[in-house]
Design a protein around this motif. Sequence first.
Motif, PDB file in Angstrom:
ATOM      1  N   GLY A  70       3.109   4.809  -7.524  1.00 23.18           N
ATOM      2  CA  GLY A  70       2.071   4.583  -8.519  1.00 23.18           C
ATOM      3  C   GLY A  70       1.194   3.398  -8.176  1.00 23.18           C
ATOM      4  O   GLY A  70       1.632   2.443  -7.512  1.00 23.18           O
ATOM      5  N   PRO A  71      -0.066   3.402  -8.615  1.00 23.45           N
ATOM      6  CA  PRO A  71      -1.056   2.395  -8.190  1.00 23.45           C
ATOM      7  C   PRO A  71      -0.773   0.986  -8.677  1.00 23.45           C
ATOM      8  O   PRO A  71      -1.369   0.031  -8.160  1.00 23.45           O
ATOM      9  CB  PRO A  71      -2.365   2.934  -8.780  1.00 23.45           C
ATOM     10  CG  PRO A  71      -1.951   3.797  -9.924  1.00 23.45           C
ATOM     11  CD  PRO A  71      -0.647   4.410  -9.522  1.00 23.45           C
ATOM     12  N   GLU A  80       0.837  -1.202   0.000  1.00 21.19           N
ATOM     13  CA  GLU A  80       0.000   0.000   0.000  1.00 21.19           C
ATOM     14  C   GLU A  80       0.873   1.254   0.000  1.00 21.19           C
ATOM     15  O   GLU A  80       0.593   2.233  -0.714  1.00 21.19           O
ATOM     16  CB  GLU A  80      -0.910  -0.004   1.234  1.00 21.19           C
ATOM     17  CG  GLU A  80      -1.942   1.098   1.263  1.00 21.19           C
ATOM     18  CD  GLU A  80      -3.047   0.913   0.232  1.00 21.19           C
ATOM     19  OE1 GLU A  80      -3.740   1.908  -0.053  1.00 21.19           O
ATOM     20  OE2 GLU A  80      -3.210  -0.207  -0.279  1.00 21.19           O
ATOM     21  N   PHE A  81       1.936   1.202   0.801  1.00 25.56           N
ATOM     22  CA  PHE A  81       2.850   2.340   0.854  1.00 25.56           C
ATOM     23  C   PHE A  81       3.528   2.579  -0.496  1.00 25.56           C
ATOM     24  O   PHE A  81       3.577   3.706  -0.994  1.00 25.56           O
ATOM     25  CB  PHE A  81       3.911   2.095   1.928  1.00 25.56           C
ATOM     26  CG  PHE A  81       5.106   2.998   1.830  1.00 25.56           C
ATOM     27  CD1 PHE A  81       5.045   4.314   2.267  1.00 25.56           C
ATOM     28  CD2 PHE A  81       6.302   2.545   1.283  1.00 25.56           C
ATOM     29  CE1 PHE A  81       6.141   5.153   2.165  1.00 25.56           C
ATOM     30  CE2 PHE A  81       7.399   3.380   1.166  1.00 25.56           C
ATOM     31  CZ  PHE A  81       7.320   4.685   1.619  1.00 25.56           C
ATOM     32  N   ALA A  82       4.057   1.515  -1.105  1.00 28.21           N
ATOM     33  CA  ALA A  82       4.771   1.638  -2.371  1.00 28.21           C
ATOM     34  C   ALA A  82       3.860   2.179  -3.471  1.00 28.21           C
ATOM     35  O   ALA A  82       4.283   2.987  -4.308  1.00 28.21           O
ATOM     36  CB  ALA A  82       5.361   0.293  -2.784  1.00 28.21           C
ATOM     37  N   ARG A  83       2.618   1.771  -3.479  1.00 31.08           N
ATOM     38  CA  ARG A  83       1.697   2.250  -4.514  1.00 31.08           C
ATOM     39  C   ARG A  83       1.307   3.713  -4.280  1.00 31.08           C
ATOM     40  O   ARG A  83       1.044   4.444  -5.235  1.00 31.08           O
ATOM     41  CB  ARG A  83       0.471   1.345  -4.554  1.00 31.08           C
ATOM     42  CG  ARG A  83       0.807  -0.036  -5.127  1.00 31.08           C
ATOM     43  CD  ARG A  83      -0.351  -1.005  -5.098  1.00 31.08           C
ATOM     44  NE  ARG A  83       0.050  -2.265  -5.736  1.00 31.08           N
ATOM     45  CZ  ARG A  83      -0.695  -3.371  -5.741  1.00 31.08           C
ATOM     46  NH1 ARG A  83      -1.888  -3.376  -5.146  1.00 31.08           N
ATOM     47  NH2 ARG A  83      -0.244  -4.466  -6.336  1.00 31.08           N
ATOM     48  N   CYS A 110      11.772  -0.764 -10.458  1.00 39.60           N
ATOM     49  CA  CYS A 110      12.495   0.499 -10.624  1.00 39.60           C
ATOM     50  C   CYS A 110      11.597   1.572 -11.250  1.00 39.60           C
ATOM     51  O   CYS A 110      11.114   1.403 -12.374  1.00 39.60           O
ATOM     52  CB  CYS A 110      13.735   0.281 -11.488  1.00 39.60           C
ATOM     53  SG  CYS A 110      14.666   1.805 -11.780  1.00 39.60           S
ATOM     54  N   PRO A 111      11.339   2.668 -10.528  1.00 36.53           N
ATOM     55  CA  PRO A 111      10.464   3.709 -11.068  1.00 36.53           C
ATOM     56  C   PRO A 111      11.053   4.415 -12.283  1.00 36.53           C
ATOM     57  O   PRO A 111      10.329   5.051 -13.043  1.00 36.53           O
ATOM     58  CB  PRO A 111      10.311   4.687  -9.890  1.00 36.53           C
ATOM     59  CG  PRO A 111      10.729   3.925  -8.672  1.00 36.53           C
ATOM     60  CD  PRO A 111      11.770   2.967  -9.156  1.00 36.53           C
TER      61      PRO A 111
END
Length: 347
Positions: free
Chosen positions: A244-245, A237-240, A269-270
């Motif tokens: 990004g979702p 949840e934190f990473a999204r 990797c963003p």
Amino acid sequence: MSDPITVIEQQTAVALERIAGATTTAELREAEIAALGRKAPMSQVKASLAQATPEQRKEIGRALNEARAAIESALAEREGTFRAAEEAAALQRDRIDVTLPGRRTPPGRPHPISMMTEWLVDIFVGMGFNVAEGPEIETDWYNFEALNMHEDHPARTMQDTMFVQGAQSTLVARTHTSPVQIRSMLASEGPLYVVAPGRTYRRDPFDATHSPVFHQIEGLAVDRDISLADLKGVLTEFARAVFGPKQKVRLRPSYFPFTEPSAEVDVVCPRCGGNGCGPCSRSGWMEIMGAGMVHPNVLRAGEYDPAAWSGFAFGMGIERIAMTAWPVGDIRNLFENDLRFLGRFAG
């Protein structure tokens, strides 16, 4: 000697002409000396009065006084002209155009690290966590012993600790925000859900990826029947929320003294979307934090019974998240306060 009256009249005319033609203060002073100085012709006429008859002295003296008065008047008038010109030039030089718009001082704005910290805290508060804080100077017990790192534990060498000299007991500049876990457990009977942002210290070099002063945010959940699945759910949840979702999270086995099992937390990797690039070492994944289930010894140090309670913990560098999410290529940019860099975050 020539007739004294004639000399006085001639020298007066020469002096007045020279004074009128002077264009600088220096030229004016030279004209004054030539007319009234000790070696000037009129000064020699004055010196010769001793040989003159009383009638001559009276006539010559009157002529000298009139000549001196005329010369001094001309000097004063010309000096006044110079002074007025200098004042006018100074006023022109220092003139302020009151019709021009003023120069505004740019308003202060939150620092990028403060902005990132508030954002991360808000994400966890939105999931039900509370904010906890602790001192930056800690005892050895809170910083190491209570976190399952006894005096001879090899993990202590990984911390590059800064010790406080002159303290009666062993005090350290905290090497992580994990001591807040212990302080929070000792202050609560549970359940417990807290995040602890703060400044930390280690004897690291100041280079593109390290700083001896940096910021972390620690998370701790202690409740009944908490599992590793709960940890992964919170971190996903934190990473999204940050990246990004559709962001994915993976846990890689690792080791930390205060958690068991322990894991390194990676996200796709963003920057390259998982295709592989320099920042992610061509792997397509980027590490963002460490996490794991709270070690039973840490629960005991916080006065929780491991048979009845379980928990998870995670910790991340705020600068690391900032460099990944924005992105920032050099951690030093976050500390050197170059207004050209900080202006990128003015909103």
